[in-house]
Every structure is written in structure tokens, then in C-alpha cells.
Design a protein around this motif. Structure first.
Motif, PDB file in Angstrom:
ATOM      1  N   ASN A  37      12.784   1.809  -4.638  1.00 37.90           N
ATOM      2  CA  ASN A  37      11.921   0.638  -4.771  1.00 37.90           C
ATOM      3  C   ASN A  37      11.672   0.032  -3.390  1.00 37.90           C
ATOM      4  O   ASN A  37      12.271   0.448  -2.396  1.00 37.90           O
ATOM      5  N   SER A  38      10.806  -0.966  -3.354  1.00 41.94           N
ATOM      6  CA  SER A  38      10.434  -1.565  -2.073  1.00 41.94           C
ATOM      7  C   SER A  38      11.607  -2.272  -1.397  1.00 41.94           C
ATOM      8  O   SER A  38      11.719  -2.238  -0.165  1.00 41.94           O
ATOM      9  N   GLU A  39      12.491  -2.866  -2.180  1.00 43.08           N
ATOM     10  CA  GLU A  39      13.637  -3.560  -1.597  1.00 43.08           C
ATOM     11  C   GLU A  39      14.582  -2.576  -0.906  1.00 43.08           C
ATOM     12  O   GLU A  39      15.033  -2.813   0.214  1.00 43.08           O
ATOM     13  N   GLN A  40      14.883  -1.469  -1.571  1.00 44.86           N
ATOM     14  CA  GLN A  40      15.748  -0.452  -0.984  1.00 44.86           C
ATOM     15  C   GLN A  40      15.081   0.167   0.250  1.00 44.86           C
ATOM     16  O   GLN A  40      15.739   0.408   1.260  1.00 44.86           O
ATOM     17  N   VAL A  96       0.921   3.919  -3.027  1.00 40.95           N
ATOM     18  CA  VAL A  96       0.378   2.601  -3.357  1.00 40.95           C
ATOM     19  C   VAL A  96       1.110   2.014  -4.558  1.00 40.95           C
ATOM     20  O   VAL A  96       1.392   0.826  -4.612  1.00 40.95           O
ATOM     21  N   MET A  97       1.440   2.865  -5.517  1.00 41.27           N
ATOM     22  CA  MET A  97       2.122   2.417  -6.735  1.00 41.27           C
ATOM     23  C   MET A  97       3.623   2.664  -6.564  1.00 41.27           C
ATOM     24  O   MET A  97       4.085   3.788  -6.722  1.00 41.27           O
ATOM     25  N   ILE A  98       4.361   1.613  -6.202  1.00 42.16           N
ATOM     26  CA  ILE A  98       5.805   1.734  -6.016  1.00 42.16           C
ATOM     27  C   ILE A  98       6.520   0.718  -6.900  1.00 42.16           C
ATOM     28  O   ILE A  98       5.995  -0.358  -7.170  1.00 42.16           O
ATOM     29  N   PRO A  99       7.734   1.060  -7.346  1.00 43.25           N
ATOM     30  CA  PRO A  99       8.508   0.091  -8.113  1.00 43.25           C
ATOM     31  C   PRO A  99       9.004  -1.030  -7.209  1.00 43.25           C
ATOM     32  O   PRO A  99       9.168  -0.853  -6.017  1.00 43.25           O
ATOM     33  N   GLY A 100       9.231  -2.169  -7.804  1.00 41.04           N
ATOM     34  CA  GLY A 100       9.764  -3.283  -7.034  1.00 41.04           C
ATOM     35  C   GLY A 100       8.866  -4.494  -7.131  1.00 41.04           C
ATOM     36  O   GLY A 100       7.954  -4.556  -7.947  1.00 41.04           O
ATOM     37  N   PHE A 159       3.564  -3.881   0.603  1.00 38.54           N
ATOM     38  CA  PHE A 159       4.700  -3.412   1.397  1.00 38.54           C
ATOM     39  C   PHE A 159       4.242  -3.002   2.794  1.00 38.54           C
ATOM     40  O   PHE A 159       4.883  -3.321   3.794  1.00 38.54           O
ATOM     41  N   LEU A 160       3.106  -2.322   2.876  1.00 39.58           N
ATOM     42  CA  LEU A 160       2.546  -1.915   4.163  1.00 39.58           C
ATOM     43  C   LEU A 160       2.249  -3.141   5.026  1.00 39.58           C
ATOM     44  O   LEU A 160       2.585  -3.158   6.220  1.00 39.58           O
ATOM     45  N   ALA A 161       1.653  -4.166   4.443  1.00 40.16           N
ATOM     46  CA  ALA A 161       1.364  -5.387   5.194  1.00 40.16           C
ATOM     47  C   ALA A 161       2.655  -6.032   5.699  1.00 40.16           C
ATOM     48  O   ALA A 161       2.714  -6.509   6.839  1.00 40.16           O
ATOM     49  N   LEU A 162       3.696  -6.019   4.867  1.00 42.28           N
ATOM     50  CA  LEU A 162       4.992  -6.547   5.286  1.00 42.28           C
ATOM     51  C   LEU A 162       5.571  -5.739   6.445  1.00 42.28           C
ATOM     52  O   LEU A 162       6.055  -6.304   7.427  1.00 42.28           O
ATOM     53  N   LEU A 163       5.501  -4.419   6.337  1.00 37.34           N
ATOM     54  CA  LEU A 163       5.986  -3.553   7.420  1.00 37.34           C
ATOM     55  C   LEU A 163       5.285  -3.864   8.738  1.00 37.34           C
ATOM     56  O   LEU A 163       5.918  -3.957   9.792  1.00 37.34           O
ATOM     57  N   LYS A 164       3.966  -3.993   8.678  1.00 38.81           N
ATOM     58  CA  LYS A 164       3.185  -4.183   9.896  1.00 38.81           C
ATOM     59  C   LYS A 164       3.299  -5.597  10.457  1.00 38.81           C
ATOM     60  O   LYS A 164       2.937  -5.836  11.601  1.00 38.81           O
TER      61      LYS A 164
END
Length: 102
Positions: free
Chosen positions: A15-18, A35-39, A46-51
Motif C-alpha cells: 500500500n501507499s503507506e508501506q 495509478v490504482m494502489i491500495p491505501g 502518491f506521485l505528487a507526494l513523492l515529488k
């Protein structure tokens, strides 16, 4: 398996948290992101958070999805590559990883 046979070590998260915890603890050379991830968020969020994070913003990200209408949003959010899984040739993915990975 294809990336492993090309010499890459891979890690799968559930998931995105892990995934974020793994990225913080042991930053990878490249991220393959659906694009479709659990969490709590989808892949583009998630990509925006990473960047937006100093520790992860320079890590190249390839988006892999079955949604063929998300490319513009993915690129605007910082994706370095975009593949529709239904049309994906694994050799093309390995070539893209070879170009982007350190």
C-alpha cells in the motif's frame, strides 16, 4: 522477473503507506507506480507526494496502469514515463528503466 533477469533488485509494497516508509528508509533508484494502489491515496496523489518531498523528489517514477487517460496528469505530477499495462512490452519497460535508473 524481467527486471530481475536484467540485473535489478525489486521490492513490492502492499500500500501507499508501506511504500512511503520503504522510500524514506531505503530510497530506491527508480519507482514503478500503478495509478490504482491500495491505501489512503491513489497513485497520482502518491506521485505528487513523492515529488513534493526533498528526500524523494529526484527519484525517477514510471507510471504503469491500465488507465490510458491519465498520462497528462501523471506527467504533470512528475512522472518520468508512462506505460499502459495492457499494451506493455516488457523489453520496452526494461529499456526505460535502464535509461532512468542510476
Amino acid at each position: 522477473e524481467k527486471l530481475g533477469s536484467a540485473g535489478y533488485e525489486t521490492k513490492v509494497t502492499i500500500n501507499s503507506e508501506q511504500a512511503m516508509q520503504f522510500i524514506i528508509d531505503s530510497p530506491p533508484d527508480i519507482i514503478l507506480l500503478d495509478v490504482m494502489i491500495p491505501g489512503k491515496m491513489n497513485g497520482l496523489e502518491f506521485l505528487a507526494l513523492l515529488k513534493s518531498d526533498e528526500k524523494s523528489k529526484k527519484i525517477p517514477v514510471i507510471v504503469l496502469t491500465n488507465l490510458d487517460n491519465q498520462k497528462d496528469d501523471a506527467i504533470k505530477s512528475g512522472a518520468n514515463g508512462y506505460f499502459v499495462k495492457a499494451n506493455l512490452e516488457l523489453n520496452s519497460l526494461v529499456e526505460e528503466v535502464n535509461k532512468l535508473a542510476k
